[in-house]
Design an enzyme around this catalytic site. Structure first.
Site, PDB file in Angstrom:
ATOM      1  N   ASP A  13       0.832  -1.216   0.000  1.00 51.39           N
ATOM      2  CA  ASP A  13       0.000   0.000   0.000  1.00 51.39           C
ATOM      3  C   ASP A  13       0.866   1.266   0.000  1.00 51.39           C
ATOM      4  O   ASP A  13       0.524   2.266  -0.645  1.00 51.39           O
ATOM      5  CB  ASP A  13      -0.921   0.032   1.231  1.00 51.39           C
ATOM      6  CG  ASP A  13      -2.077  -0.941   1.107  1.00 51.39           C
ATOM      7  OD1 ASP A  13      -2.138  -1.663   0.089  1.00 51.39           O
ATOM      8  OD2 ASP A  13      -2.916  -0.988   2.035  1.00 51.39           O
TER       9      ASP A  13
ATOM     10  N   VAL B 234       3.792   1.563  -1.364  1.00 51.19           N
ATOM     11  CA  VAL B 234       4.311   1.712  -2.733  1.00 51.19           C
ATOM     12  C   VAL B 234       3.227   2.282  -3.654  1.00 51.19           C
ATOM     13  O   VAL B 234       3.482   3.184  -4.470  1.00 51.19           O
ATOM     14  CB  VAL B 234       4.831   0.351  -3.254  1.00 51.19           C
ATOM     15  CG1 VAL B 234       5.176   0.417  -4.737  1.00 51.19           C
ATOM     16  CG2 VAL B 234       6.051  -0.079  -2.449  1.00 51.19           C
ATOM     17  N   THR B 235       1.991   1.787  -3.494  1.00 47.37           N
ATOM     18  CA  THR B 235       0.881   2.298  -4.317  1.00 47.37           C
ATOM     19  C   THR B 235       0.689   3.796  -4.082  1.00 47.37           C
ATOM     20  O   THR B 235       0.573   4.580  -5.034  1.00 47.37           O
ATOM     21  CB  THR B 235      -0.429   1.550  -3.944  1.00 47.37           C
ATOM     22  OG1 THR B 235      -0.190   0.147  -3.977  1.00 47.37           O
ATOM     23  CG2 THR B 235      -1.548   1.888  -4.910  1.00 47.37           C
TER      24      THR B 235
ATOM     25  N   ASP C 234       3.347   0.792 -10.071  1.00 42.80           N
ATOM     26  CA  ASP C 234       2.075   0.092 -10.291  1.00 42.80           C
ATOM     27  C   ASP C 234       2.288  -1.387 -10.601  1.00 42.80           C
ATOM     28  O   ASP C 234       1.381  -2.192 -10.445  1.00 42.80           O
ATOM     29  CB  ASP C 234       1.294   0.782 -11.422  1.00 42.80           C
ATOM     30  CG  ASP C 234      -0.143   0.315 -11.480  1.00 42.80           C
ATOM     31  OD1 ASP C 234      -0.613  -0.284 -10.492  1.00 42.80           O
ATOM     32  OD2 ASP C 234      -0.792   0.536 -12.507  1.00 42.80           O
TER      33      ASP C 234
ATOM     34  N   GLY D 128       1.740  -4.770  -6.849  1.00 47.37           N
ATOM     35  CA  GLY D 128       1.072  -6.071  -7.013  1.00 47.37           C
ATOM     36  C   GLY D 128       2.055  -7.225  -6.861  1.00 47.37           C
ATOM     37  O   GLY D 128       1.742  -8.266  -6.264  1.00 47.37           O
TER      38      GLY D 128
ATOM     39  N   SER E 156      -5.070  -8.533  -1.815  1.00 52.98           N
ATOM     40  CA  SER E 156      -6.342  -8.357  -1.105  1.00 52.98           C
ATOM     41  C   SER E 156      -7.332  -7.565  -1.948  1.00 52.98           C
ATOM     42  O   SER E 156      -6.948  -6.881  -2.905  1.00 52.98           O
ATOM     43  CB  SER E 156      -6.098  -7.599   0.207  1.00 52.98           C
ATOM     44  OG  SER E 156      -5.610  -6.306  -0.084  1.00 52.98           O
TER      45      SER E 156
ATOM     46  N   ASP F  28      -5.331   0.105  -5.703  1.00 59.21           N
ATOM     47  CA  ASP F  28      -4.506   0.134  -6.920  1.00 59.21           C
ATOM     48  C   ASP F  28      -5.305   0.741  -8.079  1.00 59.21           C
ATOM     49  O   ASP F  28      -4.870   1.700  -8.730  1.00 59.21           O
ATOM     50  CB  ASP F  28      -4.055  -1.305  -7.222  1.00 59.21           C
ATOM     51  CG  ASP F  28      -3.119  -1.392  -8.426  1.00 59.21           C
ATOM     52  OD1 ASP F  28      -3.487  -0.878  -9.499  1.00 59.21           O
ATOM     53  OD2 ASP F  28      -2.036  -1.984  -8.307  1.00 59.21           O
TER      54      ASP F  28
ATOM     55  N   ASP G   8      -4.905   4.406  -9.858  1.00 60.63           N
ATOM     56  CA  ASP G   8      -4.589   4.468 -11.306  1.00 60.63           C
ATOM     57  C   ASP G   8      -5.364   5.606 -11.961  1.00 60.63           C
ATOM     58  O   ASP G   8      -4.853   6.323 -12.821  1.00 60.63           O
ATOM     59  CB  ASP G   8      -5.008   3.173 -12.020  1.00 60.63           C
ATOM     60  CG  ASP G   8      -4.059   2.017 -11.767  1.00 60.63           C
ATOM     61  OD1 ASP G   8      -2.994   2.237 -11.170  1.00 60.63           O
ATOM     62  OD2 ASP G   8      -4.402   0.888 -12.184  1.00 60.63           O
TER      63      ASP G   8
END
Ligand SMILES: CCCCCCCC/C=C\CCCCCCCC(=O)OC[C@H](COP(=O)(O)O[C@@H]1[C@H](O)[C@H](OP(=O)(O)O)[C@@H](O)[C@H](O)[C@H]1O)OC(=O)CCCCCCC/C=C\CCCCCCCC
Ligand SMILES: Nc1ccn([C@@H]2O[C@H](COP(=O)(O)O)[C@@H](O)[C@H]2O)c(=O)n1
Ligand SMILES: [Mg+2]
Ligand SMILES: [Mg+2]
EC number: 2.7.8.-
Length: 238
Positions: free
Chosen positions: A47, A49-50, A84, A88, A98, A105, A109
């Protein structure tokens, strides 16, 4: 609606698998897996990193593009946009993919895409002084969001939406970012290269329109098939 969308989607062959998702994803997965593993060892969460990846893309797009700094904007965005694929990858390595992660994610985007095409629109509305290209940029922004929405909404009503279409998100990003990065070299004295960005935006706009039509046609057909199957089932039960 019957089966959950994910089960039905797995059983339905996907039409028009877009090129980059099909061929480039496996390559980038191999390349990025050691980096993803490194972040996991450092205690970083998918999360994080997202969120940081999106923040970097948004900052790169909205700080540099409206000022016509297409080279540096694209360099910053490129550094962050691969997050992105890393988030994942980390979630899968951790065995922690999850529903929340999928939601975060996909939602972020949309935020990143809005900033990139919004950044182009702001440039053309301001110093770039080109109303037509401002409109094309806004069309790219809106059509890209609607293309993604067709899949999300179709799946939410239990349809497989077994089509990706001509221009998925990866294609939209690669076409636009490569052209913006190269067009940005004009500021460093490379002549006759600035037209690449308008050409790329027209291509993304046309490709997104085709993709939108492909997805709407697919959802219409799948929806009619699902209604017919439901009618058959209720007729057989009587
Ligand atoms: C002197 C030259 C100067 C040039 C300057 C630098 C140029 C750098 C140029 C470009 C780099 C572009 C990189 C773009 C990478 C994009 C990676 C990416 O984020 O892909 C995301 C994509 C989708 O991921 P998700 O499954 O998480 O997202 C889903 C998607 O959004 C769905 O939307 P829809 O498609 O339906 O519209 C949603 O429905 C869904 O909700 C959502 O979950 O990931 C992939 O598709 C995987 C494939 C990635 C392929 C990356 C290819 C990169 C190719 C080339 C890089 C070129 C680098 C060139 C450097 C040149 C340097 C001189
Ligand atoms: N913070 C996150 C981000 C992603 N996921 C999971 O990964 C899937 C997306 O994979 P990408 O290779 O396209 O990034 C997503 O559907 C989630 O299952 C996650 O769990 N947490
Ligand atoms: Mg991701
Ligand atoms: Mg994503």
């Amino acid at each position: 609606m019957g089966q959950p969308a994910a089960i039905r989607a797995a059983a339905t062959p996907t039409v028009g698998k877009a090129m980059l998702n099909k061929y480039a994803r496996a390559f980038f997965t191999r390349v990025l897996t050691p980096f993803a593993a490194f972040l996991i060892r450092r205690g970083v969460s998918p999360d994080t990193v997202t969120l940081l990846g999106t923040a970097g893309v948004v900052a790169g797009a909205l700080v540099f593009y409206p000022r016509g700094e297409f080279f540096w904007g694209t360099v910053v965005i490129t550094l962050f946009v691969f997050s992105d694929l890393v988030d994942g990858n980390m979630a899968r390595q951790l065995g922690r993919s999850s529903r929340w992660g999928a939601f975060l994610d996909s939602t972020l985007d949309r935020v990143a895409d809005g900033a990139i095409f919004g950044g182009f629109a702001l440039w053309y509305a301001g110093q770039g002084d080109n109303d037509m290209m401002c409109a094309v940029s806004i069309f790219c922004l809106a059509s890209g969001q609607v293309v993604s929405y067709t899949k999300a909404r179709g799946e939410s009503i239990g349809l497989p939406v077994a089509v990706n279409g001509l221009v998925e998100r990866a294609e939209r990003l690669v076409i636009s970012l490569v052209a913006a990065g190269l067009a940005g070299l004009h500021k460093f004295g490379v002549p006759g290269i600035q037209w690449l960005l308008p050409v790329a935006l027209w291509i993304v706009a046309a490709g997104s329109l085709v993709t939108l039509i492909q997805r709407v046609v697919t959802v219409r057909r799948e929806s009619a098939e699902a209604e017919a199957a439901a009618r058959d089932a209720s007729g057989a039960a009587k």
